[in-house]
Enzyme design. Structure first.
Site, PDB file in Angstrom:
ATOM      1  N   ASP A  13      28.814 -48.746  59.116  1.00 49.62           N
ATOM      2  CA  ASP A  13      28.765 -48.961  58.059  1.00 49.62           C
ATOM      3  C   ASP A  13      29.966 -49.254  57.293  1.00 49.62           C
ATOM      4  O   ASP A  13      31.134 -48.990  57.955  1.00 49.62           O
ATOM      5  CB  ASP A  13      27.903 -48.060  57.051  1.00 49.62           C
ATOM      6  CG  ASP A  13      27.450 -48.680  55.489  1.00 49.62           C
ATOM      7  OD1 ASP A  13      27.362 -49.534  55.428  1.00 49.62           O
ATOM      8  OD2 ASP A  13      27.477 -47.490  54.704  1.00 49.62           O
ATOM      9  N   SER A  14      30.030 -49.832  55.952  1.00 54.12           N
ATOM     10  CA  SER A  14      31.467 -49.880  55.016  1.00 54.12           C
ATOM     11  C   SER A  14      31.725 -48.452  54.856  1.00 54.12           C
ATOM     12  O   SER A  14      32.883 -48.199  54.359  1.00 54.12           O
ATOM     13  CB  SER A  14      31.227 -50.902  54.022  1.00 54.12           C
ATOM     14  OG  SER A  14      29.944 -50.405  53.393  1.00 54.12           O
ATOM     15  N   TYR A  45      32.091 -53.797  50.728  1.00 53.90           N
ATOM     16  CA  TYR A  45      31.596 -55.117  51.411  1.00 53.90           C
ATOM     17  C   TYR A  45      30.907 -56.136  50.150  1.00 53.90           C
ATOM     18  O   TYR A  45      31.053 -57.264  50.202  1.00 53.90           O
ATOM     19  CB  TYR A  45      30.670 -55.132  52.464  1.00 53.90           C
ATOM     20  CG  TYR A  45      31.411 -54.600  53.940  1.00 53.90           C
ATOM     21  CD1 TYR A  45      32.730 -54.295  53.917  1.00 53.90           C
ATOM     22  CD2 TYR A  45      30.772 -54.787  54.904  1.00 53.90           C
ATOM     23  CE1 TYR A  45      33.467 -54.098  54.996  1.00 53.90           C
ATOM     24  CE2 TYR A  45      31.408 -54.308  56.241  1.00 53.90           C
ATOM     25  CZ  TYR A  45      32.673 -54.020  56.267  1.00 53.90           C
ATOM     26  OH  TYR A  45      33.375 -53.721  57.544  1.00 53.90           O
ATOM     27  N   CYS A  77      24.008 -51.371  57.584  1.00 53.44           N
ATOM     28  CA  CYS A  77      24.493 -52.092  56.310  1.00 53.44           C
ATOM     29  C   CYS A  77      24.049 -53.158  56.029  1.00 53.44           C
ATOM     30  O   CYS A  77      23.848 -54.068  57.099  1.00 53.44           O
ATOM     31  CB  CYS A  77      26.015 -52.239  56.343  1.00 53.44           C
ATOM     32  SG  CYS A  77      26.805 -53.046  54.960  1.00 53.44           S
ATOM     33  N   ASN A  78      23.284 -53.303  54.899  1.00 54.92           N
ATOM     34  CA  ASN A  78      22.421 -54.628  54.661  1.00 54.92           C
ATOM     35  C   ASN A  78      23.299 -55.719  54.515  1.00 54.92           C
ATOM     36  O   ASN A  78      23.149 -56.939  54.808  1.00 54.92           O
ATOM     37  CB  ASN A  78      21.551 -54.656  53.230  1.00 54.92           C
ATOM     38  CG  ASN A  78      20.546 -53.571  53.575  1.00 54.92           C
ATOM     39  OD1 ASN A  78      19.395 -53.952  53.650  1.00 54.92           O
ATOM     40  ND2 ASN A  78      20.644 -52.286  53.447  1.00 54.92           N
ATOM     41  N   THR A  79      24.549 -55.637  53.654  1.00 59.48           N
ATOM     42  CA  THR A  79      25.341 -56.640  53.488  1.00 59.48           C
ATOM     43  C   THR A  79      25.997 -57.303  54.932  1.00 59.48           C
ATOM     44  O   THR A  79      26.076 -58.493  54.947  1.00 59.48           O
ATOM     45  CB  THR A  79      26.624 -56.021  52.565  1.00 59.48           C
ATOM     46  OG1 THR A  79      26.069 -55.301  51.574  1.00 59.48           O
ATOM     47  CG2 THR A  79      27.690 -57.350  52.148  1.00 59.48           C
ATOM     48  N   CYS A 191      20.331 -51.564  50.124  1.00 59.66           N
ATOM     49  CA  CYS A 191      21.515 -51.278  50.665  1.00 59.66           C
ATOM     50  C   CYS A 191      21.556 -49.819  50.951  1.00 59.66           C
ATOM     51  O   CYS A 191      21.041 -48.856  50.539  1.00 59.66           O
ATOM     52  CB  CYS A 191      22.776 -51.207  49.320  1.00 59.66           C
ATOM     53  SG  CYS A 191      24.320 -50.422  49.729  1.00 59.66           S
ATOM     54  N   THR A 192      22.191 -49.288  52.078  1.00 55.01           N
ATOM     55  CA  THR A 192      22.055 -48.112  52.920  1.00 55.01           C
ATOM     56  C   THR A 192      22.450 -46.960  52.042  1.00 55.01           C
ATOM     57  O   THR A 192      22.304 -45.932  52.253  1.00 55.01           O
ATOM     58  CB  THR A 192      22.773 -48.099  54.254  1.00 55.01           C
ATOM     59  OG1 THR A 192      23.837 -48.587  53.927  1.00 55.01           O
ATOM     60  CG2 THR A 192      21.565 -49.054  55.235  1.00 55.01           C
ATOM     61  N   HIS A 193      23.598 -47.341  51.128  1.00 57.07           N
ATOM     62  CA  HIS A 193      23.994 -46.320  49.994  1.00 57.07           C
ATOM     63  C   HIS A 193      22.928 -45.820  49.205  1.00 57.07           C
ATOM     64  O   HIS A 193      23.042 -44.654  48.842  1.00 57.07           O
ATOM     65  CB  HIS A 193      25.137 -46.488  49.319  1.00 57.07           C
ATOM     66  CG  HIS A 193      26.363 -46.759  50.040  1.00 57.07           C
ATOM     67  ND1 HIS A 193      26.729 -47.689  50.956  1.00 57.07           N
ATOM     68  CD2 HIS A 193      27.594 -45.944  49.888  1.00 57.07           C
ATOM     69  CE1 HIS A 193      28.033 -47.544  51.447  1.00 57.07           C
ATOM     70  NE2 HIS A 193      28.370 -46.478  50.829  1.00 57.07           N
TER      71      HIS A 193
END
Ligand code: DGL
Length: 264
Positions: A13-14, A45, A77-79, A191-193
């Site tokens: 992930d970012s 990202y 990470c979706n982005t 968004c995974t966050h």
């Protein structure tokens, strides 16, 4: 393919968002060795261009797959997934699991027919999201909002630091204030966050709204792709970051059984 039992699963992930996927992966495959990798030098990202994201993700995953020889890589990470998944699959010869906005299950859950989607600015403008909407939610109303403030809030929360509560109210208003927004009964956390803030978002949206994200589905996909493979995780896992590891993250990483962090 027979994998070495110690061969890791790479989770990328970012920032800290991929930990929400790791939590589900631990439940599904508790013995799987994991390397948690975050492009912290590239975070966020969501505010980058497609070309910047694709270059970073493909380059980093290429480097890490040579160095760590993972049996499988997950772009948590979706982005990154909505932009670079196809490209990464073309260049790497291991299975790559992506993270895509949970529009399909949301369409099955909604009763009002109006779904909200919170993601990064980069995710909500992707054709990938348009295609998911056309395929699974054509008879629903999908309202999207880009909420970078939630990424910053999740990063702070996991470090045990205070964050701006305005980020939560801005995300809620960003969906509710759109035409039809009052009808939203299901919100996709794309968004995974964002699942790190479910409690705050639930309090702000109210009890009639349900949330859905992709983490459990990703864990199931990883389990199915590695079915029959042996796993040996004898020690705690480690993380690699593209910027100097932040000591403030150590307690949170430890809760996910990640006991060491190094610079990639
Ligand atoms: N966790 C990432 C996602 O799922 C995005 C956070 C960022 O902007 O870097 O989209």
């Amino acid at each position: 393919m027979t994998a070495d039992p110690a061969a890791p699963i790479l989770l990328f992930d970012s920032g800290v968002g991929g930990l929400t996927v790791l939590a589900e992966l631990r439940k599904a495959l508790p013995q799987a060795p994991v390397i948690y990798a975050a492009d912290t030098a590239g975070l966020p990202y969501g505010e980058k261009t497609e070309a910047q994201i694709a270059a970073r993700v493909a380059g980093l995953l290429g480097r890490m797959s040579e160095r760590f020889r993972p049996r499988l890589a997950t772009i948590a990470c979706n982005t990154a997934s909505t932009i670079a998944l196809g490209m990464v699959r073309e260049v790497l010869n291991i299975p790559i699991v992506g993270t895509v906005p949970a529009i399909k299950p949301a369409a099955a859950m909604t009763r009002s027919g109006t779904i909200g989607l919170l993601g990064t600015h980069a995710t909500i403008r992707q054709g990938y999201v348009d295609r998911l909407e056309a395929e699974f939610a054509a008879d629903k109303r999908l309202l999207r909002f880009g909420a970078p403030g939630l990424v910053a809030a999740a990063e702070a929360k996991l470090r045990g630091q205070a964050f701006d509560p305005g980020a939560i109210s801005e995300a809620v208003a960003g969906l509710r204030d759109q035409p039809g927004g009052a009808e939203i009964d299901t919100v996709v956390l794309a968004c995974t966050h964002f699942p790190l803030l479910t409690e705050e978002l639930a309090a702000a949206f109210g009890p009639q709204v349900r949330f859905i994200d992709g983490a459990a589905g990703i864990a199931r996909r990883i389990a199915s792709l590695t079915q029959g493979q042996a796993f040996a995780r004898d020690t705690a896992d480690h993380a690699v970051f593209t910027a100097a590891p932040d000591p403030a993250l150590a307690p949170a990483l430890s809760r996910y059984d990640i006991e060491a962090a190094a610079l990639l």
